[in-house]
Design an enzyme around this catalytic site. Structure first.
Site, short mmCIF file in Angstrom:
data_model
loop_
_atom_site.label_atom_id
_atom_site.label_comp_id
_atom_site.label_asym_id
_atom_site.label_seq_id
_atom_site.Cartn_x
_atom_site.Cartn_y
_atom_site.Cartn_z
CE LYS A 153 1.03 19.18 15.86
NZ LYS A 153 0.66 17.93 15.21
CE LYS A 187 6.02 21.58 11.58
NZ LYS A 187 5.92 20.25 12.05
CE LYS A 231 -0.51 16.92 7.39
NZ LYS A 231 -0.93 15.60 7.82
#
Ligand code: TYM
Length: 332
Positions: A112, A194, A197
């Site tokens: 991230k 995966k 969100k």
């Protein structure tokens, strides 16, 4: 003393089927065996930019989701992280025993934050320390999470062990609880990633608040593997992911499922998977919308009161062991 579990989810974006199958489903099961705390981690949400108004709404929505999946407020404590200041206070103390190199190794941060390091918040780098504080504050025995949190749990254990060694016995060293099936539900769009969100492709996840049309459309568009056979096979990750979701929602065994689909095609699997998902989501969504504001306020107020009371002795002990908390006053 009953054993204790603690877990939480971030009120950012919307929860998806991976969050439910990897984590929340197990919270519901485990709450009857353990003393349980489930937290809406809104301080963690601020590690990336948030609209304050939207965050406040999402925080309440996530608490409703906890209740609607089956967390029983008579049995478990449900609360919002920022209502218990001890989380941030302990995080500071733990910051001072955490090494930069430990946080630099965290794969979630690498994914991230590394891309645009210059603009990344210090909070995002420090995210795992606040998570360790969440867990250690309650003398937690077990932390039910999906596989992506495993490395954060290892850091939590290392910090507890180090703190206990350097300052005296303070924290219980927690174990992760990662389910054998469902710990890593994959994206419907790319089975090597995966379900997440923060995925920009809306077709990659089934959201817990998706309507029936969206569920059917997303499963219809889900990528599949070459070939036609419908069976669990690590070499065929897309079909295996769809079958895993089917397995967890229907509670059938892999053998039963493979027999059921033996003479059927991918289109049939996707349609049936949409049906079982909608059968699960419809009553769940009705419960989400059926919880009144008053009911929710009462649950969150008593939850945070209880959490504050449980957290206090551990924070006091950690501070005292570090020479804080009045331990510098003569005669104490
Ligand atoms: P969050 O909000 O990203 O996700 C909530 C839970 O869902 C799990 N999960 C998945 N499980 C299976 N397949 C997937 N594709 C998938 N995606 C997410 C996550 O592992 C998680 O259990 N850092 C945490 C929140 C947190 C926390 C804590 C958890 C803060 N403090 C203390 C436990 C204890 C997080 O971001 O979860």
């Amino acid at each position: 003393m009953p054993k204790r579990i603690f877990s939480g989810a971030q009120p950012t974006n919307q929860l998806h089927l991976g969050n439910y199958l990897g984590a929340l489903r197990n919270w519901v099961e485990l709450q009857h065996e353990y003393e349980s705390l489930f937290c809406v981690v809104n301080l963690h949400a601020h590690t990336i930019q948030q609209d304050p108004k939207v965050l406040a709404e999402k925080t309440r929505e996530l608490a409703r989701i906890y209740l609607a999946v089956g967390i029983d407020p008579q049995v478990s404590t449900i609360f919002v992280q920022s209502d218990v200041p001890a989380h941030a206070e302990l995080a500071w103390l733990l910051n001072c025993v955490t090494r930069m190199s430990e946080l630099d190794r965290m794969t979630q941060f690498k994914e991230k934050g590394r891309k645009q390091r210059e603009n990344t918040s210090v909070g995002l780098f420090d995210y795992p320390v606040l998570m360790a504080a969440d867990i250690l504050l309650y003398q937690t025995d077990l932390v039910p999470v999906g596989e992506d949190q495993k490395q954060h749990l290892e850091l939590t254990r290392d910090l507890a062990i180090r703190f206990n060694r350097d300052f005296g016995e303070t924290f219980r060293v927690p174990d992760p609880f990662i389910p054998k099936v469902g710990a890593r539900i994959m994206s419907l769009h790319d089975p090597t990633k995966k379900m997440s969100k923060s995925d920009e492709n809306p077709n990659s996840s089934i959201l817990l608040l998706d309507d029936a049309d969206a569920v059917r459309r997303k499963f219809k568009r889900a990528v599949t593997d070459s070939g036609t056979e419908i069976r669990f096979d690590p070499a065929r990750p897309a079909i295996t992911n769809l079958l895993t979701i089917y397995q967890l929602l229907t509670k059938q065994t892999p053998e039963e499922i493979e027999a059921h689909f033996a003479d059927k095609g991918y289109g049939h699997l996707k349609a049936e998977l949409a049906d079982v998902t909608i059968d699960f989501l419809t009553p769940f969504q009705a419960r989400v919308h059926g919880i009144s504001d008053e009911e929710l306020d009462a649950i969150l107020n008593s939850g945070s009161e209880r959490a504050r009371a449980l957290a206090r002795p551990t924070l006091d002990a950690a501070q005292a062991h570090m020479g804080l908390h009045g331990s510098h006053i003569a005669g104490r």
